[in-house]
Design a protein around this motif. Structure first.
Motif, PDB file in Angstrom:
ATOM      1  N   ALA A 548       0.830  -1.207   0.000  1.00 22.21           N
ATOM      2  CA  ALA A 548       0.000   0.000   0.000  1.00 22.21           C
ATOM      3  C   ALA A 548       0.864   1.256   0.000  1.00 22.21           C
ATOM      4  O   ALA A 548       0.543   2.242  -0.689  1.00 22.21           O
ATOM      5  N   ASN A 551       2.008   2.013  -3.488  1.00 20.47           N
ATOM      6  CA  ASN A 551       0.927   2.631  -4.255  1.00 20.47           C
ATOM      7  C   ASN A 551       0.798   4.110  -3.926  1.00 20.47           C
ATOM      8  O   ASN A 551       0.710   4.972  -4.812  1.00 20.47           O
ATOM      9  N   GLY A 596      -7.511   4.913  -2.296  1.00 23.16           N
ATOM     10  CA  GLY A 596      -7.194   3.732  -3.075  1.00 23.16           C
ATOM     11  C   GLY A 596      -7.879   3.778  -4.428  1.00 23.16           C
ATOM     12  O   GLY A 596      -8.606   4.723  -4.762  1.00 23.16           O
ATOM     13  N   THR A 605      -8.862  -3.868  -4.665  1.00 21.46           N
ATOM     14  CA  THR A 605      -8.504  -2.461  -4.534  1.00 21.46           C
ATOM     15  C   THR A 605      -7.014  -2.317  -4.277  1.00 21.46           C
ATOM     16  O   THR A 605      -6.440  -3.061  -3.478  1.00 21.46           O
ATOM     17  N   ARG A 606      -6.407  -1.395  -4.991  1.00 18.52           N
ATOM     18  CA  ARG A 606      -5.056  -0.980  -4.644  1.00 18.52           C
ATOM     19  C   ARG A 606      -5.215   0.040  -3.533  1.00 18.52           C
ATOM     20  O   ARG A 606      -5.729   1.126  -3.740  1.00 18.52           O
ATOM     21  N   GLU A 607      -4.757  -0.320  -2.352  1.00 18.06           N
ATOM     22  CA  GLU A 607      -5.135   0.420  -1.159  1.00 18.06           C
ATOM     23  C   GLU A 607      -4.415   1.761  -1.052  1.00 18.06           C
ATOM     24  O   GLU A 607      -3.300   1.946  -1.535  1.00 18.06           O
ATOM     25  N   GLY A 608      -5.089   2.706  -0.358  1.00 18.96           N
ATOM     26  CA  GLY A 608      -4.547   4.026  -0.111  1.00 18.96           C
ATOM     27  C   GLY A 608      -4.362   4.279   1.370  1.00 18.96           C
ATOM     28  O   GLY A 608      -4.385   3.372   2.202  1.00 18.96           O
TER      29      GLY A 608
END
Length: 655
Positions: A548, A551, A596, A605-608
């Motif tokens: 994360a 990202n 994300g 989901t590509r996490e935020g």
């Protein structure tokens, strides 16, 4: 309320007259990703408390919730601040899904290529996908010739059974209805009609999905596989003889080695004694946060405790189990905080301690937990002095971890507190509360500042306002120490200087002082893994958090790049259409960094930062184990006149 449940999503159209009490029970039972389309004036999801409640509902039932909000910028900001993906229209959502489908196809092509030539594909890649064009406003719609770009959604009103609450009724969907979104998630490899030269990977073909009339993305038909020409037979003579000789020698050596091992293991006096296994954990305690934070203290962070035990025998007659938080071993004052008595049901106990009215940071005050068995009729105000009454115990390791060079050795507890309670570098700059708190707060401000730029540019072309918001964004990304790198000389500082003393990104090299939030957080996450006996599952937790972080850093770097472009523009240039493209890109990447980036077709989901903030707090978890004779000697003795029992006033929820 209307619903379409015939595709890969459950799409809800929330109308102005719908009630939250009706909507939330229906959402809790959904198995598919949920798209919430808010009509103008929908009162069911309107206040900040509504989004907070949805956030808890999402966590409790492991839901995927996506918003489509066309009319209200305020509701968009509330959704983003609570970690929800937001799209301005169904078309934008569909475009994002299609873009994600293409990205997955390209990833599949690369993986298949690597499997065909493993000796060539040796470079280790990060788990972060390289495609940055999926989702948001920058995604380009893909449509087959002759198909409308903006399909009309088909909604089915939720039925109302007689004498039955609305949320108890089951939706019925006609078999003839077309699905609103039906995404084919089956990936098919694209191939090229050419023969690669020896030692050369075959080139990659961009994926061009075909759209059927029901809006489902159809994979391209697979190319026929040509049979390989038969290999000519070869006659092996001497090499086979050498191979047989080598195998024979290896077998003989293996048999001799096995004989020596087994003979030693069965020789009296030589066999190794079995190592006694450590007692199994019977439960765990997790420090959680109420979120009642402010900028001048660490309150509201790790201010609550959740305790769960299992496999616990019933206490003796007239006895009860009591839970206590204890201060560090190194403290001369053995302070304890009473969490309360435990109630057993089938050998299990659950206790939730809501903290005090000041939302004191419990992780800053304590690092151990003790369960005692004491008088049921007279509740004790501090733990028993008799170690025979102690039953279960857990602690965060305070043993310093050896460090290389001149680095200061920190313990597991130190690393944890730097992240969630108090970091010395931040404390010197009057930033209490730990790294996780400030990373979250400052990234959320970027969402606020960038989100206000688009409407102003579209309505008034107020370039001065655009420049001021860009200055604020760069101040938080660079930090006041290095802000001069991106701003003209004598530029005003438009943010609170104290809150911007540390930047989010590294802009001055790996030895940047003070270190940026991203690198500083990563340092302490890695430090947790260096402890001698890390908790079970820690490595996977840290791996997920690190992914994360990668990202987030990529998205924030793009926000900074766009801000630098805007700062180099003259007012006349800033009024040109290209400025809107830059602003849109800033908004998209700031939102991704915080909330994300969701792939609605898979629910992945590509996490935020929002996800990172919540899951980093889960690191503050302790396992409880039965107290053995050896463990009792490791727990500092609580002597008479040395007890400072602290009775915390429970936090009262105002109704």
């Amino acid at each position: 309320m209307k619903k379409n449940d015939s595709g890969d999503f459950s799409v809800f159209y929330i109308e102005p007259g719908d009630e939250k009490a009706t909507l939330f029970p229906i959402l809790s039972g959904q198995q598919k990703p949920v798209v919430l389309m808010l009509a103008d004036g929908a009162r069911a999801i309107q206040r900040p408390d509504d989004f907070t409640a949805l956030k808890h509902l999402k966590r409790q039932y492991n839901l995927t919730l996506i918003f489509v909000i066309e009319h209200s910028a305020q509701l968009k900001q509330l959704a983003i601040k609570n970690g929800f993906p937001v799209y301005e229209s169904m078309e934008q959502l569909i475009d994002a899904v299609r873009g994600g489908q293409a990205a997955r196809q390209r990833s599949l092509n690369r993986s298949n290529t690597a499997s065909l030539a493993p000796e060539i594909s040796t470079r280790t890649t990060r788990p972060l996908p390289s495609d940055q064009t999926t989702g948001g406003e920058s995604a380009q719609p893909v449509a087959a010739p002759g198909l409308p770009l903006r399909p009309a959604p088909v909604f089915v009103p939720l039925p109302q059974a007689q004498n039955q609450p609305h949320y108890m009724s089951q939706p019925s969907v006609s078999a003839e209805q077309k699905p609103l979104l039906a995404f084919d998630t089956q990936a098919t490899q694209a191939s090229n009609q050419f023969t690669p030269a020896p030692g050369q990977l075959h080139r990659e073909v961009p994926f061009a999905p075909r759209i059927s009339p029901d809006l489902s993305v159809q994979p391209p038909p697979p190319e026929p596989i040509q049979p390989a020409p038969p290999a000519q037979a070869r006659v092996h003579t001497k090499p086979v003889s050498k191979l047989l000789a080598f195998v024979t020698i290896a077998l003989i050596l293996g048999i001799l080695g096995s004989f020596l091992v087994f003979s030693r293991s069965f020789t009296p006096g030589i066999a190794a004694k079995p190592t006694p296994s450590a007692p199994a954990a019977v439960g765990r305690v997790t420090f959680t946060s109420s979120g009642q934070v402010n900028e001048t203290s660490s309150q509201g962070i790790a201010d609550q405790v959740v305790l769960d035990l299992h496999g616990i025998p019933n206490p003796a007659a007239n006895k009860k189990y009591y839970a206590w938080l204890l201060a560090d071993k190194s403290q001369s004052d053995p302070m304890s905080i009473a969490l309360g008595a435990l109630t057993l049901t089938g050998g299990k106990a659950h206790l939730q301690f809501a903290g005090d009215n000041q939302h004191s940071n419990l992780l800053a005050l304590t690092s151990r937990i003790l369960i005692t068995e004491e008088d049921a009729h007279v509740p004790p105000i501090s733990p028993s002095l008799n170690t025979q009454d102690w039953r279960y115990y857990g602690e965060f390791s305070a043993t310093p971890i050896p460090a290389t060079g001149n680095a200061k050795p920190y313990s597991y507890l130190d690393h944890l507190r730097h992240l969630l309670s108090s970091d010395p570098t931040l404390e010197q700059m009057e930033l209490p509360g730990g790294l996780n708190n400030w990373l979250y707060r400052n990234t959320s401000k970027l969402v606020e500042w960038t989100g206000s730029m688009r409407e102003t540019w579209e309505n008034t072309k107020d370039t001065a306002f655009i420049q001021r918001q860009t200055l604020r964004v760069l101040a938080y990304l660079d930090g006041t120490t290095f802000l001069y790198k991106d701003l003209p000389a004598k530029s005003p500082l438009l943010v609170n200087e104290r809150l911007a003393r540390i930047g989010l990104l590294d802009v001055n090299g790996p030895d940047q002082l003070p270190p940026d939030y991203m690198d500083h957080v990563n340092k302490h996450l890695r430090g947790l893994l260096q402890a001698s006996n890390p908790p079970a599952g820690l490595r996977q937790q840290v791996t997920d958090l690190t992914v994360a972080m990668d990202n987030i850093e990529l998205w924030l770097t793009q926000v900074r790049s766009d801000a630098q472009k805007l700062m180099k523009m003259t007012p006349a240039q800033m009024r040109q259409p290209v400025t809107l493209s830059i602003i849109n890109d800033m908004i998209d990447n700031a939102n991704r960094a915080f909330a994300g980036q969701a792939d609605p077709s898979t629910g992945q989901t590509r996490e935020g930062v929002s996800w990172l903030h919540d899951h980093m707090q889960l690191l503050a978890t302790l396992d409880l184990k039965p107290i053995s004779a050896k463990m009792s000697s490791d727990i500092p003795q609580i002597l008479p006149n040395q007890v400072n029992g602290r009775v915390m006033v429970p936090f009262e929820v105002k109704r």
